[in-house]
Design a protein around this motif. Structure first.
Motif, mmCIF file in Angstrom:
data_model
loop_
_atom_site.group_PDB
_atom_site.id
_atom_site.type_symbol
_atom_site.label_atom_id
_atom_site.label_comp_id
_atom_site.label_asym_id
_atom_site.label_seq_id
_atom_site.Cartn_x
_atom_site.Cartn_y
_atom_site.Cartn_z
ATOM 1 N N SER A 58 0.832 -1.215 0.000
ATOM 2 C CA SER A 58 0.000 0.000 0.000
ATOM 3 C C SER A 58 0.860 1.256 0.000
ATOM 4 C CB SER A 58 -0.933 -0.005 1.218
ATOM 5 O OG SER A 58 -0.184 -0.118 2.417
ATOM 6 N N THR A 59 2.011 1.222 0.705
ATOM 7 C CA THR A 59 2.925 2.378 0.731
ATOM 8 C C THR A 59 3.587 2.560 -0.624
ATOM 9 O OG1 THR A 59 3.362 1.903 3.063
ATOM 10 C CG2 THR A 59 4.864 3.427 1.970
ATOM 11 N N PHE A 60 4.017 1.461 -1.230
ATOM 12 C CA PHE A 60 4.615 1.508 -2.569
ATOM 13 C C PHE A 60 3.660 2.160 -3.562
ATOM 14 C CE2 PHE A 60 4.940 -0.796 -6.697
ATOM 15 C CZ PHE A 60 6.169 -0.307 -7.108
ATOM 16 N N ILE A 61 2.401 1.780 -3.517
ATOM 17 C CA ILE A 61 1.402 2.351 -4.431
ATOM 18 C C ILE A 61 1.279 3.856 -4.221
ATOM 19 C CG2 ILE A 61 -1.065 2.339 -5.023
ATOM 20 C CD1 ILE A 61 -1.027 -0.663 -4.093
ATOM 21 N N CYS A 62 1.292 4.278 -2.956
ATOM 22 C CA CYS A 62 1.104 5.697 -2.632
ATOM 23 C C CYS A 62 2.247 6.588 -3.118
ATOM 24 C CB CYS A 62 0.922 5.874 -1.129
ATOM 25 S SG CYS A 62 -0.681 5.280 -0.528
ATOM 26 N N TYR A 63 3.408 6.022 -3.396
ATOM 27 C CA TYR A 63 4.522 6.821 -3.913
ATOM 28 C C TYR A 63 4.258 7.348 -5.312
ATOM 29 C CZ TYR A 63 8.133 6.511 -0.309
ATOM 30 O OH TYR A 63 8.864 6.685 0.837
ATOM 31 N N PHE A 64 3.354 6.707 -6.051
ATOM 32 C CA PHE A 64 3.070 7.133 -7.421
ATOM 33 C C PHE A 64 2.028 8.258 -7.406
ATOM 34 C CE2 PHE A 64 5.039 3.090 -7.932
ATOM 35 C CZ PHE A 64 5.696 3.137 -9.161
ATOM 36 N N LYS A 65 2.392 9.370 -8.016
ATOM 37 C CA LYS A 65 1.560 10.586 -7.936
ATOM 38 C C LYS A 65 0.233 10.467 -8.683
ATOM 39 C CE LYS A 65 5.322 13.982 -7.452
ATOM 40 N NZ LYS A 65 6.006 15.143 -8.083
ATOM 41 N N ASP A 66 0.257 9.872 -9.859
ATOM 42 C CA ASP A 66 -0.893 9.969 -10.759
ATOM 43 C C ASP A 66 -1.866 8.793 -10.674
ATOM 44 O OD1 ASP A 66 0.099 12.369 -11.706
ATOM 45 O OD2 ASP A 66 1.252 11.413 -13.305
ATOM 46 N N LEU A 67 -1.688 7.940 -9.693
ATOM 47 C CA LEU A 67 -2.605 6.806 -9.581
ATOM 48 C C LEU A 67 -3.879 7.220 -8.857
ATOM 49 C CD1 LEU A 67 -0.202 3.859 -8.637
ATOM 50 C CD2 LEU A 67 -0.989 4.560 -10.895
ATOM 51 N N PRO A 68 -5.002 6.626 -9.219
ATOM 52 C CA PRO A 68 -6.263 6.927 -8.518
ATOM 53 C C PRO A 68 -6.292 6.258 -7.140
ATOM 54 C CG PRO A 68 -6.606 5.189 -10.120
ATOM 55 C CD PRO A 68 -5.180 5.645 -10.305
ATOM 56 N N GLU A 69 -7.334 6.553 -6.394
ATOM 57 C CA GLU A 69 -7.528 5.834 -5.128
ATOM 58 C C GLU A 69 -8.092 4.450 -5.430
ATOM 59 O OE1 GLU A 69 -9.526 7.552 -1.859
ATOM 60 O OE2 GLU A 69 -8.719 9.569 -2.203
ATOM 61 N N TYR A 70 -7.561 3.461 -4.723
ATOM 62 C CA TYR A 70 -7.990 2.082 -4.950
ATOM 63 C C TYR A 70 -8.722 1.553 -3.720
ATOM 64 C CZ TYR A 70 -4.660 2.253 -8.835
ATOM 65 O OH TYR A 70 -3.978 2.595 -9.982
ATOM 66 N N SER A 71 -9.581 0.589 -3.983
ATOM 67 C CA SER A 71 -10.294 -0.059 -2.880
ATOM 68 C C SER A 71 -9.347 -0.999 -2.139
ATOM 69 C CB SER A 71 -11.480 -0.860 -3.425
ATOM 70 O OG SER A 71 -11.023 -1.961 -4.202
ATOM 71 N N GLY A 72 -9.725 -1.348 -0.922
ATOM 72 C CA GLY A 72 -8.947 -2.321 -0.162
ATOM 73 C C GLY A 72 -8.879 -3.649 -0.892
ATOM 74 N N GLU A 73 -9.948 -3.997 -1.624
ATOM 75 C CA GLU A 73 -9.969 -5.244 -2.380
ATOM 76 C C GLU A 73 -8.941 -5.232 -3.503
ATOM 77 O OE1 GLU A 73 -13.248 -7.884 -4.915
ATOM 78 O OE2 GLU A 73 -13.899 -6.268 -3.587
ATOM 79 N N ASP A 74 -8.810 -4.067 -4.189
ATOM 80 C CA ASP A 74 -7.810 -3.934 -5.259
ATOM 81 C C ASP A 74 -6.394 -4.049 -4.703
ATOM 82 O OD1 ASP A 74 -9.630 -3.615 -7.324
ATOM 83 O OD2 ASP A 74 -9.679 -1.428 -7.140
ATOM 84 N N ILE A 75 -6.172 -3.445 -3.541
ATOM 85 C CA ILE A 75 -4.832 -3.474 -2.933
ATOM 86 C C ILE A 75 -4.493 -4.891 -2.480
ATOM 87 C CG2 ILE A 75 -3.441 -2.649 -0.989
ATOM 88 C CD1 ILE A 75 -5.009 0.013 -1.197
ATOM 89 N N GLU A 76 -5.462 -5.589 -1.901
ATOM 90 C CA GLU A 76 -5.224 -6.978 -1.492
ATOM 91 C C GLU A 76 -4.924 -7.853 -2.703
ATOM 92 O OE1 GLU A 76 -7.487 -10.734 0.720
ATOM 93 O OE2 GLU A 76 -8.578 -8.882 0.290
#
Length: 410
Positions: free
Chosen positions: A100-118
């Motif tokens: 989840s932290t790795f994903i947050c480093y990318f500026k232009d990504l949308p918000e994802y659901s917990g299901e998508d992150i899992e």
């Protein structure tokens, strides 16, 4: 400077994308744009890679992927390793990142659901395309169940339902393959990686029958899914839906037997995809002579009911004509009632013959109970001759013998 991602992480992102992760797909698209790292990544982070974290779970290894990045300001005059080209890869200059932290480093990504992150966190663990196919031969069931064929690792956290399956042992897989193929007439969905390791499986019942809106309908059902990683279960659900299977279990366990979720509409029934229903279902099984012995542990259709006209049904509910339950981990069934080999009556008398037939065929003498009939040998066992028609077992005896095979232990 561009965003630098090592080859292993690129490969993992690529396979996670192929296996259905929307997050992996989005990250790869950002990286393909080849923009300066300052446009893509927050802060000073760069030089990304992946690391495997393992934990021994006995017969298999639990594994998760964490990410790592250099978050140091490499151009700072006070940075000790300034201008050293290997500095970004030194352990002391790197920071471990959860998915989840790795994903947050990318500026232009949308918000994802917990299901998508899992889904992303589990899909990133498998460095291979996952392929799903349907099979129906005896050896297909054996290959899908035996633990030797399982992928050697599973997701971190919860125990793998695949690796902890009670039917994974060599002493059991042959009798379950025999049962599913030669008794029940089932099919099986199997998920494998590029090395042919099994990552998931689920039994498919193509001809279950139930009453919908008062009318009898035939439907296909996806049974409980066993998987090494939770995203594999979702891939199997997607495959089942694309291939026209009507229902899946709502709760992926052994205790909820009548709860189903609609994957594909049932013709003539007012239901839509995603609807949840409670439904009693029956499967008329071939019960052929080729079935030799035993039964697996069945999660859903575990009751063997005998219809009034002598047909064998696997059902997700027990009736007063239930003769067997199949929820025993030793590879044999548990007896509930008996089938009279003479008249076919379903009864609870442990003498096998029903009370009426026993009174007609057996009489008490001073020497004990005596059979009032001729005797015929069949497969080295002696039976009353009246149980046979033209030298062959009657329909009632044949049914009794077929059900008896479910209790054979060796």
């Amino acid at each position: 400077m561009k965003t630098i991602v090592n080859d292993e992480l690129k490969a993992r992102l690529n396979f996670a994308s192929i296996n259905g992760s929307v997050i992996a797909t989005d990250i790869l698209e950002v990286l393909r744009q080849n923009k300066d790292v300052t446009e893509v990544i927050r802060g000073t982070a760069n030089y990304f890679n992946s690391k495997r974290v393992k934990n021994n779970a006995g017969e298999y290894t639990k594994m998760k992927i964490v990410f790592s990045a250099c978050t140091k300001d490499l151009g700072n005059e006070n940075f000790p390793d300034r201008q050293n080209p290997r500095a970004p890869w030194f352990e002391e200059n790197r920071t471990n990142l959860e998915p989840s932290t790795f994903i947050c480093y990318f500026k232009d990504l949308p918000e994802y659901s917990g299901e998508d992150i899992e889904y992303f966190a589990n899909a990133i663990c498998v460095s291979s395309k996952v392929e799903i196919k349907m099979y129906d031969k005896m050896n297909d069931f054996i290959d899908a169940y035996i633990a030797d064929n399982y992928v050697p690792f599973a997701q971190y956290g919860d125990n793998s339902t695949l690796h902890n399956s009670c039917m994974r042992y060599p002493s059991l897989v042959y009798r379950l393959g025999d049962f599913y193929s030669n008794f029940a007439g089932a099919s099986i969905l199997v998920a494998r990686d590029s090395e042919n390791n099994v990552l998931g499986r689920a039994i498919v019942w193509k001809k279950a029958v139930g009453k919908f809106d008062g009318e009898e309908k035939e439907v296909s059902v996806l049974d409980r899914v066993y998987y090494s990683h939770s995203f594999v279960m979702k891939l199997i659900y997607q495959y089942a839906r694309k291939n026209g299977i009507n229902l899946r279990k709502t709760h992926n366990d052994y205790s909820h037997k009548i709860q189903f979720t609609v994957l594909n509409p049932i013709e003539g029934v007012d239901m839509k995809v995603g609807d949840k229903i409670d439904q009693n279902l029956n499967i008329c099984v071939p019960a052929t002579k080729w079935h030799k012995k035993g039964t697996p542990y069945l999660d859903t259709f575990c009751y063997v009911n005998i219809t009034e006209d002598g047909k064998v049904q696997l059902s997700n509910q027990s009736t007063e004509r239930c003769v067997v339950t199949c929820q025993n981990t030793s590879g044999v069934a548990t007896q509930c009632r008996y089938i009279c080999p003479n008249c076919g009556d379903v009864h609870t008398d442990s003498e096998y013959l029903c009370d009426t037939c026993r009174k007609r065929l057996i009489t008490k003498t001073i020497f004990g109970d005596m059979l009032m009939d001729k005797v015929k040998s069949y497969n080295d066992v002696k039976y009353p001759a009246s149980f046979f028609e033209k030298g062959r077992p009657s329909a009632h005896l044949e049914l009794n013998l077929q059900i008896a095979k479910l209790f054979i232990t060796a």
